[in-house]
Enzyme design. Sequence first.
Site, PDB file in Angstrom:
ATOM      1  N   ASP A   1      -6.010   4.398  11.525  1.00 33.45           N
ATOM      2  CA  ASP A   1      -4.648   4.051  11.155  1.00 33.45           C
ATOM      3  C   ASP A   1      -3.979   3.418  12.382  1.00 33.45           C
ATOM      4  O   ASP A   1      -4.553   3.370  13.467  1.00 33.45           O
ATOM      5  CB  ASP A   1      -3.900   5.314  10.656  1.00 33.45           C
ATOM      6  CG  ASP A   1      -2.749   4.944   9.726  1.00 33.45           C
ATOM      7  OD1 ASP A   1      -2.410   5.754   8.846  1.00 33.45           O
ATOM      8  OD2 ASP A   1      -2.219   3.826   9.864  1.00 33.45           O
TER       9      ASP A   1
ATOM     10  N   GLU B   1       6.826   6.805   5.102  1.00 30.87           N
ATOM     11  CA  GLU B   1       6.136   7.724   5.998  1.00 30.87           C
ATOM     12  C   GLU B   1       7.054   8.861   6.462  1.00 30.87           C
ATOM     13  O   GLU B   1       7.863   9.361   5.679  1.00 30.87           O
ATOM     14  CB  GLU B   1       5.523   6.938   7.170  1.00 30.87           C
ATOM     15  CG  GLU B   1       4.601   5.810   6.669  1.00 30.87           C
ATOM     16  CD  GLU B   1       3.800   5.152   7.751  1.00 30.87           C
ATOM     17  OE1 GLU B   1       3.581   3.934   7.681  1.00 30.87           O
ATOM     18  OE2 GLU B   1       3.340   5.842   8.680  1.00 30.87           O
TER      19      GLU B   1
HETATM   20  C1  GLC Z   1       0.790   2.926   8.609  1.00 31.89           C
HETATM   21  C2  GLC Z   1       0.306   3.856   7.526  1.00 31.89           C
HETATM   22  C3  GLC Z   1      -0.882   3.339   6.751  1.00 31.89           C
HETATM   23  C4  GLC Z   1      -0.853   1.815   6.715  1.00 31.89           C
HETATM   24  C5  GLC Z   1      -0.997   1.305   8.131  1.00 31.89           C
HETATM   25  C6  GLC Z   1      -0.921  -0.218   8.197  1.00 31.89           C
HETATM   26  O1  GLC Z   1       1.157   3.666   9.740  1.00 31.89           O
HETATM   27  O2  GLC Z   1       0.011   5.195   7.908  1.00 31.89           O
HETATM   28  O3  GLC Z   1      -0.824   3.917   5.435  1.00 31.89           O
HETATM   29  O4  GLC Z   1      -1.911   1.340   5.910  1.00 31.89           O
HETATM   30  O5  GLC Z   1      -0.048   1.860   9.021  1.00 31.89           O
HETATM   31  O6  GLC Z   1       0.363  -0.647   7.833  1.00 31.89           O
END
Ligand code: GLC
Length: 580
Positions: free
Chosen positions: A280, A473
């Site tokens: 991530d 988030e």
């Molecule tokens: C974010 C999220 C993830 C996402 C990634 C790219 O922090 O946790 O779900 O796909 O970054 O945007």
Amino acid sequence: MKATVEERVEALLSAMTLAEKVGQMTLAEKNSIRPGDTARFALGGVLSGGGGYPIPNTPRSWADMVAGFQDEALATRLRIPILYGVDAVHGHAAVEGATVFPHNCGLGAAGDPDLVYRIARATAVEMAATGIFWNYAPTVAVPHDLRWGRTYECFGADPDLVSRLGVAYVRGLQGTDLASPTSVLATPKHFVGDGAARWGTSTTVMQGRRFLIDQGDADLDEAALRSIHLRPYRAAIGSGARCIMVSFSSWHGVKMHAHRRLLTDVLKGELGFRGFLVSDWGGIDQLPGDYHAQVVAAINAGLDMIMVPYDYRRFGETALQAVRAGDVPLARVDDAVRRILNAKLARGLFDHPLPQRDLLAEVGCREHRALAREAVRRSLCLLKNAGALPLPKDVPLVLVAGEAADDLGIQCGGWTIEWQGKKGPIVPGTTIRAGIENVLGPARVAFDPNGRFAGVGRAPVGIVVLGEEPYAEGFGDKPDLVLTEEEISLVRSVRAMVDRLVLVVVAGRPYVLGEAYDLADAVVAAWLPGSEGAGVADVLFGDTPFEGRLPFPWPQSSSYLTRPEAEPPLFPPGFGPARG
Ligand code: GLC
């Protein structure tokens, strides 16, 4: 005789330098990449994080932007195309004009794999038009605490429902032929147990905000982790997923990004996952030790592509040093690159790496919006109806109140144009109010966000729409899910003016409604419906029946949120009409 994918992978791998292999393992955020560096560092992936749109934010300028990176990659020595990724989690919603479908919580309420398949297919077509063949979706988390800011990204609290809809989404994105020009790689996420974190265990601080549960620590036993949270991944692997994103969260204090037993022994070994694992956003930076130690731990644990996302040069140099020092075995790098190349070749990316510009007219097209409106209708959950619904279409006057009744940004929620979403006319579409006016005509609808209808007098019907402000988030981690005093007084004031009061809740999770529930003659959970809010009026006025069933328990009091074992929910998951 055409070489097989495996043969092509081995041929490429044997021709690659160590620097090119490390490049393939590097995923960088598009605003951080200097001109020429996509080629210079042979990057394997580029992404637009939330809000990573070009200016102007049009489908065509997205296609131009993505093609720019791809052209650089195709000019490298081995002409390995990049995978460009984006979070098209409810349609290609970073793109202005794209169809914005209901978030997964609403799709969970509709509970229909065929509907989810069609939505994912439509999303894939709109993505392919812009040259983006990698979607960081679906979320297959199973949330156990409704206060989590990512609850709305989940299909529900039942792992079987999550598995069924997750499979449908993967199949819809990837289509019947993974090598077709409109196939998009799915990325079930976030492995594993992101939805099992316990309240108060997050240590993440972002933009000065302390997350409360997102990215936190799960302490359930392995049997529960497997039966609840691993289950959707077994299903997703079975449906052909070629990429899985690893969770920021931890299990018994060990970060998933360094959890070798779960990533390698369980996911790749026991479950036989042949695709690649992507980290991530800066996830490896949360690991213990200095950057060298973080890179080593992540790659040795089984991560194959690292979403750096900014300093890709530093990642590349560190990874090279780690291999040369023997801290990361070359065999691990080769395994990672094999998995990445296999996914790219299986997707047909070498054959059609560029935007499918002939599909640009499909972005936000009428058919996709009709599909989104169908999904809105089928997602609505009826929580109370004391003879108020359906509303008569000959009603002489309806009072509509609540900011959320007329705000596309609120009804779309997070991951819409901006990472966190944004209130206001952020995308083209129809608000709930517009849908009601389409049925009755504006003359028979009085709207006021604050419920002030001076001079209007009594009305036969009032509709109050309450909504959450958009978030994403951990910014949505919320200690209590209750209505504000202002919201309750709005309901009270409209109650006093009408014969029939309908309460519509636009939110990514259930809320404790208290007095508002008692005051209303009907209560509808509309989740986060997206751009086609007119679908709400379709059901309020009886064009189609309510069919949504609660994907989550609906709490009767705040104490349910902290101690669900202490009292029953107001309504259990699955509450709703029987299905034929
Ligand atoms: C974010 C999220 C993830 C996402 C990634 C790219 O922090 O946790 O779900 O796909 O970054 O945007």
